[in-house]
Design a protein around this motif. Sequence first.
Motif, PDB file in Angstrom:
ATOM      1  N   ASP A  66     -46.237 -45.363  14.060  1.00  0.00           N
ATOM      2  CA  ASP A  66     -45.612 -44.491  13.059  1.00  0.00           C
ATOM      3  C   ASP A  66     -46.220 -44.811  11.698  1.00  0.00           C
ATOM      4  O   ASP A  66     -45.793 -45.719  10.995  1.00  0.00           O
ATOM      5  CB  ASP A  66     -44.098 -44.716  13.034  1.00  0.00           C
ATOM      6  CG  ASP A  66     -43.356 -43.668  12.222  1.00  0.00           C
ATOM      7  OD1 ASP A  66     -43.950 -43.128  11.269  1.00  0.00           O
ATOM      8  OD2 ASP A  66     -42.176 -43.400  12.533  1.00  0.00           O
ATOM      9  N   LYS A 120     -35.630 -43.112   8.846  1.00  0.00           N
ATOM     10  CA  LYS A 120     -36.414 -44.220   9.403  1.00  0.00           C
ATOM     11  C   LYS A 120     -36.618 -45.310   8.341  1.00  0.00           C
ATOM     12  O   LYS A 120     -36.521 -46.507   8.626  1.00  0.00           O
ATOM     13  CB  LYS A 120     -37.771 -43.703   9.897  1.00  0.00           C
ATOM     14  CG  LYS A 120     -37.700 -42.906  11.190  1.00  0.00           C
ATOM     15  CD  LYS A 120     -39.079 -42.416  11.566  1.00  0.00           C
ATOM     16  CE  LYS A 120     -39.062 -41.640  12.887  1.00  0.00           C
ATOM     17  NZ  LYS A 120     -40.417 -41.148  13.238  1.00  0.00           N
ATOM     18  N   ARG A 130     -44.002 -45.007   8.446  1.00  0.00           N
ATOM     19  CA  ARG A 130     -43.200 -46.219   8.300  1.00  0.00           C
ATOM     20  C   ARG A 130     -44.082 -47.424   7.967  1.00  0.00           C
ATOM     21  O   ARG A 130     -43.689 -48.297   7.182  1.00  0.00           O
ATOM     22  CB  ARG A 130     -42.397 -46.492   9.573  1.00  0.00           C
ATOM     23  CG  ARG A 130     -41.280 -45.503   9.776  1.00  0.00           C
ATOM     24  CD  ARG A 130     -40.489 -45.778  11.039  1.00  0.00           C
ATOM     25  NE  ARG A 130     -39.510 -46.839  10.872  1.00  0.00           N
ATOM     26  CZ  ARG A 130     -38.629 -47.169  11.803  1.00  0.00           C
ATOM     27  NH1 ARG A 130     -38.609 -46.521  12.972  1.00  0.00           N
ATOM     28  NH2 ARG A 130     -37.749 -48.133  11.597  1.00  0.00           N
TER      29      ARG A 130
END
Length: 1001
Positions: free
Chosen positions: A626, A505, A629
């Motif tokens: 998220d 990611k 991230r």
Amino acid sequence: MALEALLTDIQAIPDRGEIFLSFRDAHKKEQVDLGNLYLIDQKHIFFTGILGKNKGPKLQSKKFPREWDKLQKQIQNIQKDDESFYNFCDVMKNIRSAFEKNNLSMIDFLDYERIKDSYWFIYQLYADMRLKNILPDDFIKEDYTQWARRRLTCPAKFVVLDDYVVKAFKSRNKIKDKLINLREDLDSLSAKGYATRRINVLDDIFDKNPHIKEKELFNLKENIECLKNLDYNLIKKRKEINDEIENANKLLNDDVKIVYSKAEKNKKPELRIEKKEDIFLKKSRVPSLDEIVNFKWAFIDIEIPHFKRRNAGITWIGAKYYDGEKILSKIHTIHNVTPDSSKGYQIIKYKSIQEMIESFTKEMNDFNPDIVSTYNTRFDLIKLRETISGFFIGEQRRDSAGQDTKTNPIYKVTTKFFERIDIINRMVIDFFRWQKIARAYDINAKLEMAAGFKKSISYDLLAKLEDYCIRGEKRGEKASGIISKYLVNDVDSLSSLLNLNEFRKNMKDVLWMSEKFNISIERLLHMPNVINEFQEEGYFKQMGITRKHIFPYIKNKQTNEMERKCIDYFTKKIVAKSVKREGIKGVSEDVYKVFIPIGDFFRGPLSERSKKIAEFFEYKDSLAEDKQRVFFLEQYANAFSRWIAVDYSRFLKDKDKFDKTISKNKTKFSEIREIYYNLQKSISKKQDIKLSKKFNNGNITIKDIEESIDKNINSFIEEKSIKTEELSKIIKFYSNTRKKQSHFFGNYQRGPSEIEKIINERFNRINDFIEKNNFEVVAKEGNYLYLKGNKSALQRKGAPLVMVDEIKKLYNSDKVYYEKNGFFSNIQFKDHPGYHLSMFEMNTYKVMIENLMENNEEKAKKAYNLASNIAYIKRLEKNNFFFENKSKQRYSAFVKNSEYKNGKIYFMLKKDYNLIETNSEIHYDFNKNMLYFFDERDKDPVKVYVMNEQRVSMLNLDFDKYQERLAKRGNDIIKGAEKEKKKPKTKQLSFNICPTKDIYK
């Protein structure tokens, strides 16, 4: 058909007006290395608003009186005082007028003998912002390669190569092979150095007359001494090569050609591909995540069990090769290991370290990876490079006819600290650097922390096992088996990081940023601050100079320290005082570690400056759910906001000085403002430009003030009983505050008071969020909070805090202590002395903290009391009281009658002295009857004694000093177990900044 190729390198060569490029075909496994080419006549690529336009292809040589030495001295002194500034300005004005009068360019000024070259020479100058309009136009204030990349593209992107370019690569490689064969033939027939002479003579012949006929060539051969006895067939081979280059160029597009240039002074012969147009670079794209993952990866880990010893060799290398489908795992060693494989790893044994390194290097080149990956590349690849046989992988940066020398890994450093390692024509991805960004919240950045495991062997045990391996026999085989399993686990752990969902990611995020801001993947993945190069570019376009070349931001040790102090000030004086910190002393369970996203605070001012930065924040918002991230991207947001934080902190620090000074002198801001303007009027009446400059810049002296005092100022001084010296300080601090506030306006189109408002609003949101969700604030640590309470609230999209970790149990006292993957936060527990803690201290604190975390206060106090007992500590072995500096491989201890203020003695064990490289002359101390040397690696060299174990045991340790240290931290640790009777009141953010309108009214 056009080929999409991976651009692996782009470097500017400004003195030749060229850009050097390297390519790989990362899609076709059978044809990985394409080669390199040069973009010629790229003088315009060094973009700058100051440079203007080209002065012409050829410049006339005209002599100019040199004042360079004088100019350099002026530059060095430019910041010291205004007088040097004005002298410098005079020099530059004279030079400028001479240029204009004689139609000269800067090249005449620097080196008129090189005017015959058709290239545009550029000179770098670090200069004050005030010089912008005084410098001649040919001065540039930037890095050539960086600007070339900004204008074109950066490495690790795909570009389209037309079929004729690929055809040129193939033709060049065939011709290159023929040149190598010719060189080998000449080497076999000639004495040492004579082959080179013959090649140079042949090169000169074909350079002067590329279309020479065979008859002429044969006659010429007979008249040249070094060619007389040479087989004519070899000369014909050289002609065939020349003809092949010419024929190949006839089939190529006019935009590209193969060029062979002969050897010249300080330059080897080159067989190169030249291209005029750079349009293909502007059609670049970043690889997709799938493309990156399916590149050819090589994972490397080395072991040097005897790393403390002088010239210790690499005796173990672990490698895993992955080509998108197959995995090949190997261990290379000089020791006997049974069985022949471990966990699917093929184990290969060598007779010597040199043989092992050479074999491993060949294996690496045969595999030809697109990406080389290690954990802490700075250690592994550089250590491999420094071995006897070297670690030569990759292509030579500039192809030379007849040579195919491989290139060593090198440092690529653009900051004070390590950024990345470069291997020609290959990407390097260091998961250690990724860990330091993506998990900056972790206790440390060791491989165990990244992969989530505990080390099975300590470094000291590893060295002992290596000794057994050297001795051989059954114990040696068993020891080598243990080391091989240890190495296998490290290599497997390293390669497993590629498959981490979190890493993939983050790689997507890096690819997005690389595309948006035109910064290479490698650099973004290794250092968040490089993203600020985009902001530097915008600053340059607006101001004509980059921020890093303006005082006080010119990059050096002092300004790096200034920036660090400003960020530290921002954290301690603003962040730390802006959140409710009730604090829960002692043990807390089920705690959430959360991050305060400071970079996000300034998204408004940053987004106004750049549409692309606004898009960055929108991208970050799209991933709000998220948290991992978001935290990763926040490190880059922090980099973008660093300028604001530094400038704001510089303003506040000067404002603090001003406030304290007027408070001390019992004066009001309005009174000082009036005095300031009266003094300004008085100085302006004198019409002294230098004095006015000094006044505005806060450099006015006591004498200047005394000579400029009018009646109003004099009555104020008498009324307040202020000394002229104090008034001078107040005026200086007020001037500095005004100046920094003015700069802030200029840079951000808003004043510090508006930044204060932004910060207040953000922290009000955070405090409201904590209160509404009934969170308990366990502790505050830098930009992190430790909270207990509603986890689901932290996971919501709009939460103003970013949850980064869950901690089952922590102990809060002088610092926050918790355990993760075998490590403790804020303290190190090792099986050997540390730089800051001795084994005596570590063992005591470890027992205390472990018991306190189990709510066993009595046992913790017993351990502390025992360690505080002077009779007990005197019975311990003296090595419990040593400190070890591992990087300098020496020890220290507190002793009575020390030669140093810190109360220490520095020493090295005699058995280690012969194993460690000191590079220092040895002396003899007759009073102490010991050998010593001065360690030059320290800023202030220290005296290091060389002792045997008997002398060490006789050291007169200062146990009082150890007790003092133990009492200080030990008491602080124990205090956490004592419950507070009263919680501290909540403090709200307050800066007491003079309003902007008041300063400029």
